[in-house]
Scaffold this motif. Structure first.
Motif, PDB file in Angstrom:
ATOM      1  N   VAL A  23       0.853  -1.251  -0.062  1.00  8.90           N
ATOM      2  CA  VAL A  23       0.036   0.278   0.050  1.00  8.90           C
ATOM      3  C   VAL A  23       0.783   1.221  -0.120  1.00  8.90           C
ATOM      4  CG1 VAL A  23      -1.592   1.304   1.280  1.00  8.90           C
ATOM      5  CG2 VAL A  23      -1.817  -1.275   1.004  1.00  8.90           C
ATOM      6  N   PHE A  24       2.084   1.303   0.718  1.00  5.03           N
ATOM      7  CA  PHE A  24       2.873   2.424   0.754  1.00  5.03           C
ATOM      8  C   PHE A  24       3.670   2.393  -0.455  1.00  5.03           C
ATOM      9  CE2 PHE A  24       7.488   3.790   1.361  1.00  5.03           C
ATOM     10  CZ  PHE A  24       7.091   4.918   1.842  1.00  5.03           C
ATOM     11  N   ILE A  25       3.933   1.516  -1.261  1.00  4.40           N
ATOM     12  CA  ILE A  25       4.543   1.671  -2.542  1.00  4.40           C
ATOM     13  C   ILE A  25       3.387   2.352  -3.451  1.00  4.40           C
ATOM     14  CG2 ILE A  25       5.217   0.535  -4.528  1.00  4.40           C
ATOM     15  CD1 ILE A  25       6.653  -1.611  -2.713  1.00  4.40           C
ATOM     16  N   VAL A  26       2.241   1.950  -3.663  1.00  4.65           N
ATOM     17  CA  VAL A  26       1.106   2.266  -4.643  1.00  4.65           C
ATOM     18  C   VAL A  26       0.919   3.694  -4.304  1.00  4.65           C
ATOM     19  CG1 VAL A  26      -1.060   1.956  -5.160  1.00  4.65           C
ATOM     20  CG2 VAL A  26       0.187  -0.017  -4.862  1.00  4.65           C
ATOM     21  N   PHE A  27       0.794   4.136  -2.877  1.00  5.87           N
ATOM     22  CA  PHE A  27       0.308   5.448  -2.454  1.00  5.87           C
ATOM     23  C   PHE A  27       1.386   6.505  -2.836  1.00  5.87           C
ATOM     24  CE2 PHE A  27       0.437   8.909   0.652  1.00  5.87           C
ATOM     25  CZ  PHE A  27      -0.753   9.417   0.641  1.00  5.87           C
ATOM     26  N   SER A  28       2.576   6.119  -2.693  1.00  7.59           N
ATOM     27  CA  SER A  28       3.727   7.129  -2.456  1.00  7.59           C
ATOM     28  C   SER A  28       3.943   7.097  -4.234  1.00  7.59           C
ATOM     29  CB  SER A  28       5.000   6.456  -1.960  1.00  7.59           C
ATOM     30  OG  SER A  28       5.461   5.432  -2.629  1.00  7.59           O
ATOM     31  N   MET A  29       3.781   6.373  -4.979  1.00  2.00           N
ATOM     32  CA  MET A  29       4.170   6.405  -6.584  1.00  2.00           C
ATOM     33  C   MET A  29       3.053   7.107  -7.029  1.00  2.00           C
ATOM     34  SD  MET A  29       6.002   2.726  -7.433  1.00  2.00           S
ATOM     35  CE  MET A  29       6.733   3.688  -8.859  1.00  2.00           C
TER      36      MET A  29
END
Length: 263
Positions: A82-88
């Motif tokens: 989730v952190f990856i999808v949100f940050s990107m």
């Protein structure tokens, strides 16, 4: 090991960067005002999320992605995805807004690569990873986190102003995640999605790994461990040269490779 999502991102960055690099089409992948507002292509946006703009950026970026895998081990693959999808996603949106507002040809095209994820990871790195070792080199007071920051600065200014906007967008995305906007930190990816990364990744031996120290409080320490820690007092010996050199060697090697490639 034990970081399948991070492994998938590193592999994707290499797979996207190498083919375009062999064809000398790095500059074709970066986001620009023309490509976004006049001739939008979805594949270009997706490729710009993973393919680095040059070989030195690929070296520094993959090294940092590999280093930040510790966060996946700490919060779990479900939350880290989730952190990856949100940050990107937030980083790309901020870059698009910046290009639409500035309309400056000198920013076109922006440098490509997972800048959003890398620089968003510096937010938990700054707040949650304490300094464990301090030392001096040529009279300068440094710590074990200094070379990670230096690698980030090198990546941030690797392409001048064209790489500053993606880097700052990633930092803002990391801060928004830190502030738990819309309750994003409570979300998790379904278990079958993260298990898919493990199945697609090549087999690794289940060797033990060493976690980076994190800042802890009484709220996140189990009750039984709290009683065990009461009254226990340990002293940390001063670091020796033999313990510092192995820790610095990978980052010194990366700096030397960067100097070699740039000359």
């Amino acid at each position: 090991d034990n970081a399948p999502v991070s492994r998938a991102v590193v592999v994707a960055a290499a797979l996207f960067s190498v083919p375009f690099g062999l064809r000398s089409r790095f500059l074709d992948l970066g986001l620009s005002h023309q490509n976004l507002y006049e001739n939008l292509r979805i594949w270009r946006v997706i490729a710009s999320l993973f393919a680095f703009s040059s070989s030195p950026e690929l070296i520094f970026g993959v090294a940092l992605l590999y280093y930040f895998r510790v966060f996946e081990r700490q919060i779990g693959s479900n939350k880290y995805a989730v952190f990856i999808v949100f940050s990107m996603t937030v980083s790309v949106l901020l870059q698009i807004l910046a290009l639409g507002y500035l309309k400056d040809p000198s920013f076109n095209p922006l440098t490509s690569g997972p800048y959003g994820l890398i620089f968003a990871s510096y937010v938990p790195f700054f707040f949650d990873i304490p300094i464990s070792t301090k030392f001096r080199i040529f009279g300068l007071q440094l710590c074990d986190k200094s070379f990670v920051y230096l690698a980030g600065l090198q990546l941030l200014f690797s392409s001048g102003r064209r790489s500053v906007i993606p880097g700052l967008s990633g930092i803002l995305a990391g801060l928004l995640y830190r502030l738990n906007i819309f309750g994003i930190r409570r979300l998790k990816v379904a278990g079958y999605a993260t298990s898919l990364f493990s199945r697609l990744s090549w087999p690794f031996s289940n060797n033990s790994y060493q976690r980076l120290p994190i800042a802890t409080t009484d709220d996140n320490i189990p009750h039984r461990q709290t009683h065990q820690m009461q009254g226990a007092h340990t002293t940390t010996p001063d670091p020796t040269e033999s313990s510092i050199v192995p820790r610095l060697f990978p980052w010194v090697l990366i700096v030397l490779l960067q100097f070699r490639l740039s000359h």
